[in-house]
Design a protein around this motif. Sequence first.
Motif, PDB file in Angstrom:
ATOM      1  N   GLY A 240      -7.714  21.152  -0.672  1.00 41.96           N
ATOM      2  CA  GLY A 240      -6.528  21.994  -0.522  1.00 41.96           C
ATOM      3  C   GLY A 240      -5.845  21.785   0.818  1.00 41.96           C
ATOM      4  N   LEU A 241      -6.635  21.686   1.868  1.00 37.15           N
ATOM      5  CA  LEU A 241      -6.059  21.429   3.191  1.00 37.15           C
ATOM      6  C   LEU A 241      -5.339  20.092   3.201  1.00 37.15           C
ATOM      7  CD1 LEU A 241      -8.607  22.574   5.917  1.00 37.15           C
ATOM      8  CD2 LEU A 241      -6.292  23.396   5.513  1.00 37.15           C
ATOM      9  N   ALA A 242      -5.988  19.069   2.641  1.00 40.11           N
ATOM     10  CA  ALA A 242      -5.354  17.746   2.612  1.00 40.11           C
ATOM     11  C   ALA A 242      -4.026  17.827   1.866  1.00 40.11           C
ATOM     12  CB  ALA A 242      -6.286  16.735   1.952  1.00 40.11           C
ATOM     13  N   ILE A 243      -4.041  18.505   0.711  1.00 41.93           N
ATOM     14  CA  ILE A 243      -2.800  18.605  -0.065  1.00 41.93           C
ATOM     15  C   ILE A 243      -1.743  19.396   0.706  1.00 41.93           C
ATOM     16  CG2 ILE A 243      -1.801  19.679  -2.128  1.00 41.93           C
ATOM     17  CD1 ILE A 243      -4.242  18.872  -3.651  1.00 41.93           C
ATOM     18  N   GLY A 244      -2.197  20.395   1.459  1.00 43.92           N
ATOM     19  CA  GLY A 244      -1.242  21.219   2.196  1.00 43.92           C
ATOM     20  C   GLY A 244      -0.670  20.520   3.415  1.00 43.92           C
ATOM     21  N   LEU A 245      -1.350  19.495   3.910  1.00 43.65           N
ATOM     22  CA  LEU A 245      -0.928  18.910   5.185  1.00 43.65           C
ATOM     23  C   LEU A 245      -0.420  17.482   5.059  1.00 43.65           C
ATOM     24  CD1 LEU A 245      -3.768  20.294   7.493  1.00 43.65           C
ATOM     25  CD2 LEU A 245      -1.371  20.984   7.490  1.00 43.65           C
ATOM     26  N   VAL A 246      -0.915  16.730   4.082  1.00 42.61           N
ATOM     27  CA  VAL A 246      -0.635  15.298   4.057  1.00 42.61           C
ATOM     28  C   VAL A 246       0.161  14.946   2.800  1.00 42.61           C
ATOM     29  CG1 VAL A 246      -1.670  13.012   4.195  1.00 42.61           C
ATOM     30  CG2 VAL A 246      -2.854  14.984   5.198  1.00 42.61           C
ATOM     31  N   SER A 247       1.294  14.297   2.993  1.00 41.03           N
ATOM     32  CA  SER A 247       2.168  13.977   1.862  1.00 41.03           C
ATOM     33  C   SER A 247       1.445  13.151   0.807  1.00 41.03           C
ATOM     34  CB  SER A 247       3.398  13.206   2.346  1.00 41.03           C
ATOM     35  OG  SER A 247       4.339  14.085   2.895  1.00 41.03           O
ATOM     36  N   LEU A 248       0.684  12.153   1.241  1.00 41.12           N
ATOM     37  CA  LEU A 248       0.018  11.276   0.281  1.00 41.12           C
ATOM     38  C   LEU A 248      -0.976  12.075  -0.554  1.00 41.12           C
ATOM     39  CD1 LEU A 248      -0.075   8.297  -0.565  1.00 41.12           C
ATOM     40  CD2 LEU A 248      -2.143   8.092   0.814  1.00 41.12           C
ATOM     41  N   ALA A 249      -1.774  12.896   0.122  1.00 41.99           N
ATOM     42  CA  ALA A 249      -2.765  13.703  -0.594  1.00 41.99           C
ATOM     43  C   ALA A 249      -2.071  14.657  -1.555  1.00 41.99           C
ATOM     44  CB  ALA A 249      -3.618  14.487   0.391  1.00 41.99           C
ATOM     45  N   ARG A 250      -0.917  15.184  -1.124  1.00 47.62           N
ATOM     46  CA  ARG A 250      -0.191  16.106  -1.988  1.00 47.62           C
ATOM     47  C   ARG A 250       0.296  15.400  -3.250  1.00 47.62           C
ATOM     48  NH1 ARG A 250       1.689  20.598  -0.144  1.00 47.62           N
ATOM     49  NH2 ARG A 250       3.034  21.906  -1.414  1.00 47.62           N
TER      50      ARG A 250
ATOM     51  N   GLY B 102       6.925  17.079  10.726  1.00 52.48           N
ATOM     52  CA  GLY B 102       5.589  17.227  10.133  1.00 52.48           C
ATOM     53  C   GLY B 102       5.394  18.571   9.486  1.00 52.48           C
ATOM     54  N   PHE B 103       4.181  18.778   8.964  1.00 51.52           N
ATOM     55  CA  PHE B 103       3.785  20.030   8.310  1.00 51.52           C
ATOM     56  C   PHE B 103       4.681  20.390   7.144  1.00 51.52           C
ATOM     57  CE2 PHE B 103       1.984  20.245  12.539  1.00 51.52           C
ATOM     58  CZ  PHE B 103       0.685  20.616  12.268  1.00 51.52           C
ATOM     59  N   GLN B 104       5.336  19.379   6.574  1.00 49.93           N
ATOM     60  CA  GLN B 104       6.127  19.630   5.375  1.00 49.93           C
ATOM     61  C   GLN B 104       5.848  18.542   4.359  1.00 49.93           C
ATOM     62  OE1 GLN B 104      10.166  19.956   6.950  1.00 49.93           O
ATOM     63  NE2 GLN B 104      10.099  22.088   6.274  1.00 49.93           N
ATOM     64  N   PRO B 105       4.578  18.458   3.884  1.00 52.23           N
ATOM     65  CA  PRO B 105       4.256  17.361   2.960  1.00 52.23           C
ATOM     66  C   PRO B 105       5.103  17.481   1.710  1.00 52.23           C
ATOM     67  CG  PRO B 105       2.544  19.035   2.903  1.00 52.23           C
ATOM     68  CD  PRO B 105       3.465  19.393   4.031  1.00 52.23           C
ATOM     69  N   ARG B 106       5.604  16.351   1.265  1.00 49.44           N
ATOM     70  CA  ARG B 106       6.407  16.358   0.042  1.00 49.44           C
ATOM     71  C   ARG B 106       5.628  15.634  -1.050  1.00 49.44           C
ATOM     72  NH1 ARG B 106      10.254  18.810   1.688  1.00 49.44           N
ATOM     73  NH2 ARG B 106      11.445  18.364   3.578  1.00 49.44           N
ATOM     74  N   ALA B 107       5.679  16.189  -2.249  1.00 49.18           N
ATOM     75  CA  ALA B 107       5.056  15.530  -3.389  1.00 49.18           C
ATOM     76  C   ALA B 107       6.059  14.541  -3.946  1.00 49.18           C
ATOM     77  CB  ALA B 107       4.659  16.550  -4.437  1.00 49.18           C
ATOM     78  N   ARG B 108       5.702  13.278  -3.911  1.00 46.20           N
ATOM     79  CA  ARG B 108       6.618  12.285  -4.469  1.00 46.20           C
ATOM     80  C   ARG B 108       6.187  11.960  -5.879  1.00 46.20           C
ATOM     81  NH1 ARG B 108       6.301   9.284   0.911  1.00 46.20           N
ATOM     82  NH2 ARG B 108       4.967  11.087   1.072  1.00 46.20           N
ATOM     83  N   ARG B 109       7.143  12.053  -6.802  1.00 43.98           N
ATOM     84  CA  ARG B 109       6.840  11.878  -8.225  1.00 43.98           C
ATOM     85  C   ARG B 109       6.233  10.504  -8.494  1.00 43.98           C
ATOM     86  NH1 ARG B 109       8.375  14.606 -12.929  1.00 43.98           N
ATOM     87  NH2 ARG B 109       9.262  16.249 -11.660  1.00 43.98           N
ATOM     88  N   LEU B 110       6.765   9.502  -7.802  1.00 44.67           N
ATOM     89  CA  LEU B 110       6.303   8.133  -8.037  1.00 44.67           C
ATOM     90  C   LEU B 110       4.822   8.014  -7.708  1.00 44.67           C
ATOM     91  CD1 LEU B 110       8.066   5.715  -8.921  1.00 44.67           C
ATOM     92  CD2 LEU B 110       7.654   4.803  -6.626  1.00 44.67           C
ATOM     93  N   VAL B 111       4.447   8.562  -6.528  1.00 44.01           N
ATOM     94  CA  VAL B 111       3.043   8.491  -6.120  1.00 44.01           C
ATOM     95  C   VAL B 111       2.177   9.236  -7.131  1.00 44.01           C
ATOM     96  CG1 VAL B 111       1.401   9.017  -4.298  1.00 44.01           C
ATOM     97  CG2 VAL B 111       3.731   8.363  -3.719  1.00 44.01           C
ATOM     98  N   ALA B 112       2.692  10.361  -7.630  1.00 45.35           N
ATOM     99  CA  ALA B 112       1.930  11.144  -8.594  1.00 45.35           C
ATOM    100  C   ALA B 112       1.637  10.312  -9.834  1.00 45.35           C
ATOM    101  CB  ALA B 112       2.716  12.401  -8.972  1.00 45.35           C
ATOM    102  N   VAL B 113       2.696   9.682 -10.375  1.00 46.41           N
ATOM    103  CA  VAL B 113       2.512   8.858 -11.567  1.00 46.41           C
ATOM    104  C   VAL B 113       1.562   7.705 -11.258  1.00 46.41           C
ATOM    105  CG1 VAL B 113       3.679   7.345 -13.196  1.00 46.41           C
ATOM    106  CG2 VAL B 113       4.743   9.502 -12.510  1.00 46.41           C
ATOM    107  N   ALA B 114       1.768   7.086 -10.092  1.00 46.84           N
ATOM    108  CA  ALA B 114       0.927   5.958  -9.705  1.00 46.84           C
ATOM    109  C   ALA B 114      -0.533   6.382  -9.620  1.00 46.84           C
ATOM    110  CB  ALA B 114       1.399   5.383  -8.372  1.00 46.84           C
ATOM    111  N   THR B 115      -0.782   7.573  -9.044  1.00 47.27           N
ATOM    112  CA  THR B 115      -2.156   8.040  -8.906  1.00 47.27           C
ATOM    113  C   THR B 115      -2.828   8.152 -10.263  1.00 47.27           C
ATOM    114  OG1 THR B 115      -1.430   9.352  -7.038  1.00 47.27           O
ATOM    115  CG2 THR B 115      -3.594   9.863  -7.956  1.00 47.27           C
TER     116      THR B 115
END
Lengths: 255, 255, 261, 261, 323
Positions: free
Chosen positions: D91-101, C11-24
């Motif tokens: 910002g907290l959500a983006i920093g902590l949750v992968s989906l939000a990020r 945990g505490f390592q959220p990853r930005a997934r490109r696919l989700v970004a495009v989907a959003t």
Amino acid sequence: MRLVAERIGHGYGALDVLSDISFSVADGEIVAVVGPSGCGKSTLLRILGGLERPRAGRALIEGTAPPGSLNPITFVFQDFALLPWRTVAGNVALVLEDRPLAAAERREMVAGALARMGLADFADAYPKQLSGGMRQRVGLARALVVRPAVLLMDEPLSALDAQTRELLMDDLTGLLAAERFAGVYVTHNLGEAVRLARRILVMSRRPGRVRSVVEIARPIAGRSAGDAELAAAAQAIWESLREEAVAADRELADG
Amino acid sequence: MRLVAERIGHGYGALDVLSDISFSVADGEIVAVVGPSGCGKSTLLRILGGLERPRAGRALIEGTAPPGSLNPITFVFQDFALLPWRTVAGNVALVLEDRPLAAAERREMVAGALARMGLADFADAYPKQLSGGMRQRVGLARALVVRPAVLLMDEPLSALDAQTRELLMDDLTGLLAAERFAGVYVTHNLGEAVRLARRILVMSRRPGRVRSVVEIARPIAGRSAGDAELAAAAQAIWESLREEAVAADRELADG
Amino acid sequence: MAEPVPFRGGGFQPRARRLVAVATLAVLVAGWSLASRAGWVSPIALPPPEEVATALVRLARSGELARHLAASLSRLVSGFALGAGAGVVVGLAIGLVSLARSAGMPVIAALFPIPKIALLPLFVVWFGIGEASKVATIAFGAFFPMAVATYGGVDGVDRTLIRMAQSFGLPTLSIVRKVVLPGALPAMLSGTRIAAAIAIILIVAAEMIGANEGIGAFILAAGNLMQTDQLVAGVVVLSVLGLTVSGLIGAAESVLLRWRR
Amino acid sequence: MAEPVPFRGGGFQPRARRLVAVATLAVLVAGWSLASRAGWVSPIALPPPEEVATALVRLARSGELARHLAASLSRLVSGFALGAGAGVVVGLAIGLVSLARSAGMPVIAALFPIPKIALLPLFVVWFGIGEASKVATIAFGAFFPMAVATYGGVDGVDRTLIRMAQSFGLPTLSIVRKVVLPGALPAMLSGTRIAAAIAIILIVAAEMIGANEGIGAFILAAGNLMQTDQLVAGVVVLSVLGLTVSGLIGAAESVLLRWRR
Amino acid sequence: AQETVVAGALRFVSNGALFVAIEKGFFKEEGLEVELRFFQAAQPIAVAVVSGDIDVGMTAFTGGFYNLAGKGGLKVIAAQAREKKGYEGNAVLVSNAAFAKGFRKIEDFPGHSLGITQVGSSFHYQIGQLARIKGFDLKRVELKPLQSLPAMAAALKTNQVDALIIAPHIAKGLAAAGDAHLIGWYSDFDEYQFGALFTSPKMIEARRATLEKFVRAYQKGAGEFASAMLRLDGAGKRVFDPAAADPIAGMIAKYVYPSDPPAEGTRKVKGATFYVDAQARLDVGDIHGQVAWYKSQGMVDAAVDPKAFIDLGFVKGHTNVPR
Ligand SMILES: Nc1ncnc2c1ncn2[C@@H]1O[C@H](COP(=O)(O)OP(=O)(O)OP(=O)(O)O)[C@@H](O)[C@H]1O
Ligand SMILES: Nc1ncnc2c1ncn2[C@@H]1O[C@H](COP(=O)(O)OP(=O)(O)OP(=O)(O)O)[C@@H](O)[C@H]1O
Ligand SMILES: [Mg+2]
Ligand SMILES: [Mg+2]
């Protein structure tokens, strides 16, 4: 050429750091400086190297620097002080660039210094790619390339892990024995002090004074890591320092 | 309670870090882990403490934790891992706050742990005000306060200067001898390993395997800094490690 | 009787997934379009994305987009070059010279928080209604963040590196060139990022005065005429411009700062 | 035969001397006054400082200053609270949750570079010409820097501290509260600094539409009437406001971040 | 060779006389080449004359104009449009909601809001005059600066302001579409010198002869404009004789509605026509009155003196000149 500390005293604002320090380093002689944390060892070294003006006393050069020496008094730093944006060769070349040397001669000097520290294969690497030990070897190559007469070394091995330290210690003793540099070697590590130095300056707590001077007559070349006599000397210094080390450890920084 | 490593293997991406590591730590036994830089010692410790899931094998607890132990497997960190915004007492209290304890009991436990590490006068100081040695004592107090069964220590002294390290070593041997904790002690410093451990796991370069296990039968309480027998054991391990340490030192990080 | 050590890490390592970004982004645009078509959002409040796209295409086809972009970019480039250039010089002086620091810091602190739009009437008097006042507005906006970032960067250069250079007898100019400037470069590049963002933001303000061409003028005209489709189209162009410039600076960073991490 | 070791250290530590700072400002104002009196600077281009001072005094005496400040401050406070509050949460959500990020980062990257003045016409349609549109403009401006600073701060929290907390079995909520939030606080406070500066800058834009009171409206009116003395007086008020807010945040930092250096 | 004069103006029908003079070649006859610069807002035109970016400008009077003029940067030399009894000018519009609640006549203004472009604009002046004439306190009217005409129209349509004073073509359009109610024309209550042709003192000093030629040509344009566009029928109502008006309106449309088809532009111009004096003479007394009012409101500095910034020497027969 001798480097002489003449009744040096220093302080920052109201804080007295050094008080009345006198000693000298003769040609080819290594003097170790040990003492508890914050007693002013680094400050003393900066004063000796002309990087800081002492409040009292002065640092003197007696005699002339050997011919060909580009930077008679040269530092080796605890944290290596390499420019991260220059390669290994670039870091060594840095200190020659403002000297009146032909490009070819400069290249040759750099290559020679790198080769002497076993860095020939690493000339084009950046510092971040190197292990700590290799980085300090670059620091040593940079110091060698200006043909120093006196090396001022501020805990040059303390940022390294124990095994790497062991490896570099071997390199360093080899170097100092072969080249006959003079040197001031600041360290917390009494083992290092007894392996390298002819004389060991033991300092008191801040404001740092010279508490005692321990002489070790045996030539450096003959000393080794497991030597019982040296271990006993270190142990003796440790007994004399211990109480002050405890006090330094328990000191609260204000803030 | 025994901590058992059962054929543990691990890696990051394409990088194999650990391979087929098996050993166990019995009640009250200290196992030291030594090996060249980057061989996976820290990774192994994280797996043993449940902070990382191994790719192969597993870490097991055999038997039950002693009654009253709040956190049977407890870490001590190389860089102390203190919260800079909490005082010494606050840092120790942190790990009790989410436990079902009465406030008075918690206060007492914190005070007890601080007293045991000689920190009673420093309860209200912030970490930045402390020397490195004192900071690691806070780390030890925090580990003691949860009454651990096994201490996982990752180079707990390597961030300290040589003199402070010496002082803390004395504290640590006293503590381990008195409390009969079990422990895994990762270090680069073979001197520390031979002073603290009953068994020393010597690891190979990455991917780390167990190269050999050195047993030292003498009780910890009887060992001292200048001991020739221990020095010889350390020297022997060093001979076997040296080549790998050199290779690790000359490794280029890609980037 | 043996149980695995409980896992408590991760945990505490959220990853930005490109696919989700495009989907959003896709979902957002689709929702916007749907809301417009269902009549939940009036076209005055927010034109449907199709209309914005149509407006953009029309703009591009007619060559107007190129004309407006060319006008704005030329102002941006010259204003930014002037402002950021002056900012670097002043920042270096503040970072290196006590007198410049004492004199420069309070002036910068006092002038930085002034909104540039408030000064527009004065800018017109000072620089006229031609290109000069527009370029000056942008330059003024880019100057302060660049100066602040530069002296911050110089302050942040590791002093042991400077002492090292001195201990080897390097002349001061060499130290500035070989140690201070490269050491301050990362901070200067992130200052460039901010200065560029501010310059783009100020395009609209700069083109409030006497501009017929330029993305800002186009947006203002569209706003005045309540042509919201064109307005949003113009805003999209600015957003893309901002992302492009930020991408370019990112590329410059990864080349110039290869030696880092 | 003994000579001192040559000194080669020193320098590269410029100090800001308060006296020089005050003197610089004094010299600048004196020079400005002189230039005005000598006729080198026309009063249209820049009114002499005495006139600006007179305008300020008159403004303060008549109670107008208080009235305008009150109007602007109430907009500032509510807009800032809304925008910065939302920014912290996102910002907290983006920093902590992968989906939000994954979802939040591209949206923020696309919307951040949009100049708020360009959106003013849309804000008016969305929120009317009353207080709502002004508060929204400021909130919108404060949101982005705060969100970016917050997730930057969360990203920057030392992971070993988090692993430490996990290794002692702290529940996730405790880790967020006791480790992540205090660790992100320094970055969040510098985000507050930027967000506040942007909020103050946006006052003028926010008060372009339908505002009779407020420092921004006052400056705009003075600009329309070419009353440059009043214009500059208003700008001085904004500058002082900016310095005050920055000072307040500095004070908050020195209290909240006592534990640092 | 032709001498060039750079003129700044807005694309407004109120500058029609200038456009007609250009189209009819009156400037060429005087040996002048007019280079037109179009602006988005009135203020920068005055500033551009002060700074010398342009030689002459034409705009409506505002508080800002008077302040600039008072600092010695401007000289008014001839008239632009004016509000004149019997001619359509700006109209007073009331929103549907306010109308429904009983806002029917000028006297009902107190307690309501009025959308204006900017503080010190001509709309601001006109509500001030209405307040003076009808005897209500201007402070009881809530003024809402909205920066642009379209924003004003949008605010009225959505009932966010209660009333507008606005140009005739916009007013008639809104009223016809049922978006608002027209409750009167400003010219029913007062006459008003709307704007002027102006230049800088430096220009008068350096190129007086050129300016005289320019004003002569401009006056001819004003005469053409007046005779074609300002005809009244027997009942005093304005009528357009297509044969005379359409060609002139068409010329103006080229400048004011460049993107519209000519017929549509011509129609729009006719709907937006203001009164213009046939010899471009100024109502000098009204200008003095305007400055006095702005001063009384604190919007114009007390030191501003209309005598100093009006140059009566270019046009003969200015009306209403104070002693
Ligand atoms: N530039 C400076 N300004 C103010 N105080 C300083 C400065 N440099 C050092 N000091 C203080 O002077 C004292 C001595 O510092 P110095 O670094 O010389 O000690 P040291 O013996 O090298 O310590 P260590 O063993 O920790 O390296 C310390 O208390 C330190 O805080
Ligand atoms: N989270 C991670 N992601 C990717 N690679 C990692 C990660 N953690 C460690 N590594 C890599 O795994 C290898 C082993 O790392 P580890 O820290 O366990 O070694 P170590 O034996 O503790 O080294 P040292 O003696 O330097 O402390 C190293 O090459 C390291 O770069
Ligand atoms: Mg030191
Ligand atoms: Mg490790």
